[in-house]
Write an enzyme that holds these catalytic residues in place. Structure first.
Site, PDB file in Angstrom:
ATOM      1  N   ARG A  91      -5.441  -9.036  -8.062  1.00 57.78           N
ATOM      2  CA  ARG A  91      -4.375  -9.440  -7.140  1.00 57.78           C
ATOM      3  C   ARG A  91      -4.838  -9.479  -5.702  1.00 57.78           C
ATOM      4  NH1 ARG A  91       0.112  -4.838  -6.924  1.00 57.78           N
ATOM      5  NH2 ARG A  91      -0.256  -4.689  -4.703  1.00 57.78           N
TER       6      ARG A  91
ATOM      7  N   GLU B 126      12.595 -10.379 -16.052  1.00 59.51           N
ATOM      8  CA  GLU B 126      11.554 -10.312 -17.087  1.00 59.51           C
ATOM      9  C   GLU B 126      10.971  -8.912 -17.102  1.00 59.51           C
ATOM     10  OE1 GLU B 126       8.382 -13.073 -16.151  1.00 59.51           O
ATOM     11  OE2 GLU B 126       8.730 -12.804 -14.035  1.00 59.51           O
TER      12      GLU B 126
ATOM     13  N   ARG C 270      -2.247  -6.884 -12.921  1.00 59.63           N
ATOM     14  CA  ARG C 270      -1.805  -8.201 -12.441  1.00 59.63           C
ATOM     15  C   ARG C 270      -3.039  -9.039 -12.131  1.00 59.63           C
ATOM     16  NH1 ARG C 270       2.252  -9.714  -8.566  1.00 59.63           N
ATOM     17  NH2 ARG C 270       2.409 -11.977  -8.686  1.00 59.63           N
TER      18      ARG C 270
ATOM     19  N   GLU D  46      -0.298 -10.877 -16.489  1.00 56.19           N
ATOM     20  CA  GLU D  46      -0.690  -9.483 -16.628  1.00 56.19           C
ATOM     21  C   GLU D  46      -1.772  -9.380 -17.699  1.00 56.19           C
ATOM     22  OE1 GLU D  46       1.376  -7.464 -14.708  1.00 56.19           O
ATOM     23  OE2 GLU D  46       0.482  -5.515 -15.168  1.00 56.19           O
TER      24      GLU D  46
ATOM     25  N   LYS E 114       8.388  -5.931 -16.723  1.00 56.88           N
ATOM     26  CA  LYS E 114       7.226  -5.618 -15.879  1.00 56.88           C
ATOM     27  C   LYS E 114       6.260  -4.890 -16.799  1.00 56.88           C
ATOM     28  CE  LYS E 114       6.069  -3.418 -11.463  1.00 56.88           C
ATOM     29  NZ  LYS E 114       4.689  -3.388 -11.828  1.00 56.88           N
TER      30      LYS E 114
END
Lengths: 313, 553
Positions: free
Chosen positions: B255, B228, B235, B280, B230
């Site tokens: 994160r 997938e 994040r 994201e 990035k």
């Protein structure tokens, strides 16, 4: 007449020098045999007449052999303090208060933010850090004349009896202290010692060496610095110090103001440092005070002898 | 309080992470409850009381000291709390009575209930009772400006070390805990059960990826992996859950587990289905993903104004689903979680939350092509916001930390330029004897011909051996010294060319060159190249044109 051996007070090349035996010896160590045309030693409390003027040296409590100089003519007595401290120091004769009419005081720490506290507590801080980080070397920056020997002595008084390591630049002067009967325990030159063997040890070095190439011989060193300047965080951080130790050989603000008051002097000349604040304080107490601007005399730190040759070795 | 102050004081000077941890853990072991709990709260930002204003501190010191002396001192020290802490003259009375200094617990609990009018008198009493370091820490605490370089995460890690626990375990139960954390320390010291997290929307420790190297591919079978994009955003973990009364609580975590919900209130209404999304955070304008530079303008804002929310519409692009209502999905293989995620996002049907698409590929060659040109491999107009590709094993459960061989990140190649070393500065901590911070420049036309203009600073990317080489070069080629900074020779024929890698460029009126680099690092030393052959500013300006312009708010 020279008050003590630090290079911002004692320079070579004078025609005739009057100083304590220790100060003369230190000048000889630093500048060689011919540092002055002629020399004369004077003891604390001894009086010498120069024409109408009487001269007397009194302990200043700053470093070994340091003196305040009292000059009396008719009924006026002027005392030049040189550098002094009124705090205890096991490596030199304690400060003596000399009543006078005009007191020339130093003002290195002439701001009310400088209060030094008990040096023994700072040494405890160092020892606590050595216990917490036994795999790291502790590198203590200290002026090689006076501060280094005082820190060593304080470590011994705190019960630390392991060998203490020395940077090459402080060996001679430290040996001189020992030769004057100051017991400093086992001292070893750090040069040639294997890196791993320095884990958990304490080494004393001139302040400029603690941020130099020279430090790479130590395992993950904790950089300490023993100085009154360490009271101010920004100052410590600027130098990359991780463990600031507030140990000063100068009087702090409370020491300066207490001494000025106790001399009974009506005239105060302020020099060597933060003159403005101390002059302001004197005037607010009704004392006549003025800054005495001496050109070319500064921080003893800046005038430490360069140690480049040792550092590269 | 004095012991806590001593800890803060030492931490403020200690550059190394591990050494900070040792100091913190040592403190938690040595100091008892509840003081250590309040210390943990102070370090994790979990204390809540109304902070004192600097004006109040100024008034206090003015009532005790001479104005001129204070002025000279403040001027010298440069920090209000520190100046006051150092010069505070103790009241005569206090010196005689010698009351014991307050404990941290006393300070924190008193501050919580103290009225505004009582604060000055109380502060004065404490200042009289504490030593210099204690006063400094007290003033930092009450003005809410600890700033000693400790993250909440580090403090929790140190607490976990008291009981040799994994910091993730502490992170998991953290949202259910409150100061002074008696239950936490009891568990860490083996005196009590593990506290239960009753938080309806708890954080789950995140799973991270390893950077893939060219040599890794040989051992990997494309069929085992899902790829997938990035995305170049932040994040996050978006969690919603039902409290005891059945109401939905929604939280957004960074994160590291930091609660950042307050910075993105516009996303909260969209988190109305109980579940935990790993995704994201992006800014979307008219359906298009904006660059990281744009997103950056929404970060670290004290006030999130309606205008900011309107001009920087926040969006969540979902990668993974860790929990679906009451069900913990983390043990399931990724491929199955992905199916759950697709259903979940479909059910949610919210324009602010969408699915991050997978990238189909049959061979590593095909994926290489997709990574090189995301626009034609499905990312379309959003290709600029693609930072690379992620490879996730179809059968990988969701594991905290950075487990080996499960997830890989394969970033797009960085931008590279050749720049000339101009200035060098000493590093900190372990590097304090090395010149390890470098300012580099590129050529531009000046009045008297070509001249170098600084375009960035870098202090990593090189090996230890390279650091030694650059350090030696700096020492031998210094033309001037300004304090800790050395001016290094940089002439057309003389100097050191550094190959600098960076992730992106931004226009910056603050820099003389007009550009600022993102994440610059030294990728190679070009001893072979004379400085005159280094890159020119025009090269960077051309790269800039590809980036969208900065928008003022």
């Amino acid at each position: 007449m020279i008050t003590h051996g630090h290079s911002d007070h004692a320079r070579p090349g004078h025609g005739a020098v009057l100083a304590t035996q220790e100060t003369l010896d230190m000048m000889r160590l630093r500048y060689g045999e011919n540092f002055a045309g002629s020399t004369q030693a004077i003891r604390y409390g001894e009086e010498i007449r120069l024409g109408d003027v009487k001269v007397k040296f009194h302990p200043a409590g700053h470093v070994l052999g340091s003196a305040q100089i009292a000059v009396t003519c008719k009924d006026i007595c002027i005392v030049a303090s040189g550098d002094y401290k009124d705090a205890p120091d096991p490596t030199c004769t304690p400060f003596e208060l000399v009543p006078c009419d005009v007191f020339i005081t130093e003002a290195t720490f002439g701001l009310p933010v400088f209060r030094h506290g008990d040096a023994a507590d700072e040494v405890k801080k160092l020892l606590a850090s050595v216990a917490l980080f036994p795999e790291r070397a502790h590198l203590v920056g200290a002026y090689s004349l006076g501060k280094a020997q005082r820190v060593i002595k304080l470590l011994r008084q705190a019960g630390y009896d392991a060998p203490i390591y020395l940077h090459g630049a402080m060996e001679k002067i430290t040996e001189y202290y020992q030769s004057r009967g100051i017991e400093l325990g086992e001292l070893r030159p750090v040069k040639g010692v294997k890196k791993a063997a320095l884990a958990g040890t304490i080494t004393l070095a001139p302040p400029s060496a603690t941020s130099d190439l020279w430090t790479r011989r130590f395992p993950d060193p904790v950089t300490a610095f023993a100085s009154g300047w360490m009271r101010v965080r920004a100052r410590a951080r600027q130098r990359g110090v991780e463990l600031p130790l507030v140990i000063s050989d100068h009087a702090d603000w409370d020491g300066l103001t207490a001494t000025i008051g106790a001399t009974g002097a009506g005239g105060i000349w302020v020099t060597h440092g933060q003159e403005d604040a101390l002059v302001h304080w004197c005037r607010s107490k009704g004392l006549k005070a003025q800054p005495l601007d001496l050109v070319g005399y500064g921080d003893e730190e800046e005038s430490e002898t360069p140690i480049q040759s040792e550092a590269e070795a | 309080m004095n012991r806590f102050a001593e800890l803060l004081d030492r931490l403020a000077y200690e550059p190394g992470r591990n050494n900070k941890l040792r100091l913190l853990t040592g403190y938690f072991r040595e100091v008892g409850d509840p003081d250590r709990g309040y210390a943990l709260a102070a370090l994790t930002g979990a204390l809540s009381f109304k902070h004192a204003k600097p004006a109040l501190i100024r008034d206090l010191i003015a009532s005790r000291t001479d104005e001129v002396l204070f002025g000279l001192s403040y001027d010298y020290v440069g920090d209000l709390s520190e100046t006051v802490a150092l010069m505070w003259p103790k009241a005569e009375l206090a010196a005689h009575n010698n009351p014991p200094p307050p404990t941290l617990t006393e300070v924190v609990t008193t501050l919580r209930t103290l009225g505004k009018t009582e604060l000055p008198k109380q502060l004065e009493r404490w200042l009289d009772e504490l030593d210099e370091t204690g006063r400094w820490a007290l003033l930092k605490l009450v003005t809410g400006a600890l700033r000693i370089g400790i993250s909440a995460r580090l403090a929790k890690t140190a607490a976990a070390a008291v009981g040799d626990k994994d910091p993730h375990e502490v992170e998991l139960i953290w949202p259910g805990l409150s100061p002074p954390y008696l239950d936490l320390f009891a568990w860490l010291e083996g005196r009590g059960d593990k506290p239960v997290n009753r938080d309806p929307a708890p954080f789950r420790p995140v799973m991270l990826a390893h950077a893939i190297e060219d040599s890794d591919f040989a051992a990997l079978d494309p069929a085992d992996y899902i790829a997938e994009w990035k995305w170049d955003g932040i994040r996050v973990q978006a969690v919603a859950g039902r409290d005891e009364r059945g109401h939905i609580t929604a939280r957004l975590y960074s994160r590291t587990g930091e609660d950042i919900t307050g910075s993105f209130p516009d996303l909260v209404p969209s988190l109305r289905l109980p579940g935990a999304i790993d995704g994201e955070l992006l800014i979307l304008r008219e359906g298009r993903v904006q660059s990281f530079n744009v997103l950056q303008q929404r970060l670290n804002r004290k006030v999130v104004s309606p205008k900011l929310i309107k001009e920087f519409p926040i969006h969540l692009r979902a990668y993974d689903l860790l929990g679906d209502d009451e069900n913990d999905l983390r043990e399931l293989p990724f491929a199955e979680r992905r199916e759950h995620l697709e259903r979940f996002i479909g059910k949610l049907g919210d324009p602010r939350i969408d699915l991050s698409p997978t990238v189909s590929f049959g061979s590593w060659e095909a994926l290489t092509a997709a990574r090189a040109d995301p626009a034609s491999a499905g990312a379309g107009e959003d290709a600029d916001a693609v930072e690379g590709v992620m490879l996730k094993r179809c059968d990988a459960p969701y594991l905290p930390g950075r487990p080996k061989g499960q997830w890989w990140k394969w970033k797009r190649d960085p931008h590279i330029i050749d720049a000339v070393l101009m200035y060098a500065q000493r590093g900190h901590g372990k590097r304090s004897s090395y010149y390890s911070d470098y300012t580099f420049g590129v050529w531009t036309a000046g009045e008297g011909g070509d001249e170098l203009v600084p375009v960035g600073k870098a202090y990593f990317g090189f090996t230890d051996e390279e650091l030694l080489q650059i350090d030696r070069f700096v020492r031998r080629n210094t033309t001037e010294k300004f304090g800790p900074v050395r001016h290094v020779v940089h002439e057309p024929e003389q100097g050191l060319v550094l190959e600098v890698a960076f992730e992106g460029l931004q226009r910056s009126p603050r820099h003389k060159s007009g550009v600022a680099m993102r994440f610059p690092r030294i990728s190679r030393l070009r001893w072979d190249k004379p400085p005159k052959e280094a890159d020119r500013l025009e090269t960077l300006e051309r790269m800039l044109k590809a980036e969208p312009a900065e928008i003022d708010v």
